[in-house]
Enzyme design. Structure first.
Site, PDB file in Angstrom:
ATOM      1  N   ALA A 245       0.799  -1.239   0.000  1.00  0.00           N
ATOM      2  CA  ALA A 245       0.000   0.000   0.000  1.00  0.00           C
ATOM      3  C   ALA A 245       0.826   1.282   0.000  1.00  0.00           C
ATOM      4  O   ALA A 245       0.255   2.367   0.048  1.00  0.00           O
ATOM      5  CB  ALA A 245      -0.981   0.033   1.174  1.00  0.00           C
ATOM      6  N   ALA A 246       2.149   1.166  -0.098  1.00  0.00           N
ATOM      7  CA  ALA A 246       2.961   2.392  -0.140  1.00  0.00           C
ATOM      8  C   ALA A 246       2.619   3.225  -1.374  1.00  0.00           C
ATOM      9  O   ALA A 246       2.474   4.456  -1.302  1.00  0.00           O
ATOM     10  CB  ALA A 246       4.444   2.047  -0.129  1.00  0.00           C
ATOM     11  N   GLY A 247       2.475   2.554  -2.524  1.00  0.00           N
ATOM     12  CA  GLY A 247       2.107   3.270  -3.741  1.00  0.00           C
ATOM     13  C   GLY A 247       0.718   3.869  -3.637  1.00  0.00           C
ATOM     14  O   GLY A 247       0.468   4.984  -4.124  1.00  0.00           O
ATOM     15  N   ASP A 248      -0.200   3.169  -2.986  1.00  0.00           N
ATOM     16  CA  ASP A 248      -1.555   3.689  -2.817  1.00  0.00           C
ATOM     17  C   ASP A 248      -1.559   4.908  -1.896  1.00  0.00           C
ATOM     18  O   ASP A 248      -2.317   5.861  -2.118  1.00  0.00           O
ATOM     19  CB  ASP A 248      -2.469   2.601  -2.254  1.00  0.00           C
TER      20      ASP A 248
END
Length: 304
Positions: A245-248
């Site tokens: 979820a880092a990109g999210d």
């Protein structure tokens, strides 16, 4: 810009196993811990935007199962408007099987479930939700024809389009031409364009009509390309616990910053900070930072 942020995308339950290393093909390894977290790229980005201070509405589908109820409740608890999240009789909710190694790196297999049934007709039924939106957030865990219909509605109502082209797949040029902000990682960029060199791939997208390409580079920050300039925005060195979820987190915080009138590079700095905070904590949605955490992180970073 003003108005709400509209997310059209996937809603999954993440089933996460931790292990010392990822198995090789045909190999079995023992895990050390199992956890479930609300996830799905669409839902993650919706929660990330809401926690960053945005007013967020979501269009999506969950199954008629206990996961569906839990996922809907999780969105609501994070102040995401779920009026347009449909329950799909006879379908399972989307599930992501995630393996995390000792370095926090992940492998993910997604079973789409109800997400695969989110249709262009659903969007036609919810067309009024596009009116008054400032930004549309999209990913590729729903059918591509539904993504295309969402973009068409956004253009009809004058809504800016952000596309995170994940999971990676080749995309038609006419779709890419309608995206205002494309946010891929390097692999996704190469697959979308067929070009390996980041700057050349970005130039090809500008040639199609995409005004801004923001390539996320993990801990190395982001490469920002427009027809006028190319800039590398530095990342942050932080201890990595879980990269899920880092990109999210980046996309959600970036969208809020844009909606509030920040310029492109400031919005990327917000995204970088949100991503850095996220990797220091476990889970998808539980790891996404609050607005005050992003602000404090950036203030701290500027003092160094």
């Amino acid at each position: 810009m003003s108005g709400h942020i509209l997310v059209v995308g996937s809603i999954n339950m993440d089933l996460v196993v931790r292990t010392e290393r990822h198995p090789k093909p045909g190999e079995t390894v023992l895990g050390t811990q199992f956890q479930t977290f609300p996830g799905g790229k669409g839902a993650n980005q919706a929660v990330a935007a809401a926690r960053s201070g945005g007013k967020v509405k979501m269009i999506g589908r969950v199954g008629s199962d206990p996961f569906g109820e839990t996922l809907r409740k999780g969105l609501q608890e994070n102040r995401v408007d779920t009026t347009c999240v449909l329950t799909t009789p006879g379908a399972s909710s989307g599930v992501a099987l995630i393996t995390l190694d000792a370095q926090g790196q992940n492998t993910i297999v997604v079973a789409s479930g109800a997400n695969a049934l989110l249709s262009p007709q659903d969007l036609r039924d919810f067309a009024p939700v596009f009116e008054g939106a400032s930004i549309l957030l999209l990913q590729l865990e729903i059918p591509l024809e539904t993504v295309a219909r969402a973009i068409a509605l956004a253009k009809l109502y004058g809504v800016k389009v952000i596309l995170n082209p994940a999971p990676a797949q080749p995309l038609p040029p006419n779709l890419l031409a309608q995206v205002d902000y494309l946010i891929p990682n390097q692999y996704e960029l190469a697959l979308a364009t067929g070009i390996q060199v980041v700057s050349l791939a970005a130039d090809a997208l500008h040639g199609l009509g995409t005004p801004a390409v923001i390539v996320t580079l993990g801990g190395n920050g982001a490469f920002v390309s427009t027809p006028e300039k190319k800039v590398h925005v530095q990342g942050h060195t932080v201890p990595v616990v879980d990269t899920v979820a880092a990109g999210d987190a980046f996309v959600g915080a970036f969208a809020v910053a844009l909606a509030e009138g920040k310029d492109l590079l400031e919005a990327v700095e917000w995204g970088n900070a949100a991503g850095a905070i996220t990797v220091m904590r476990p889970g998808a949605q539980p790891s996404l930072p609050l607005r005050e955490e992003i602000t404090a992180f950036l203030q701290n970073d500027r003092r160094k």
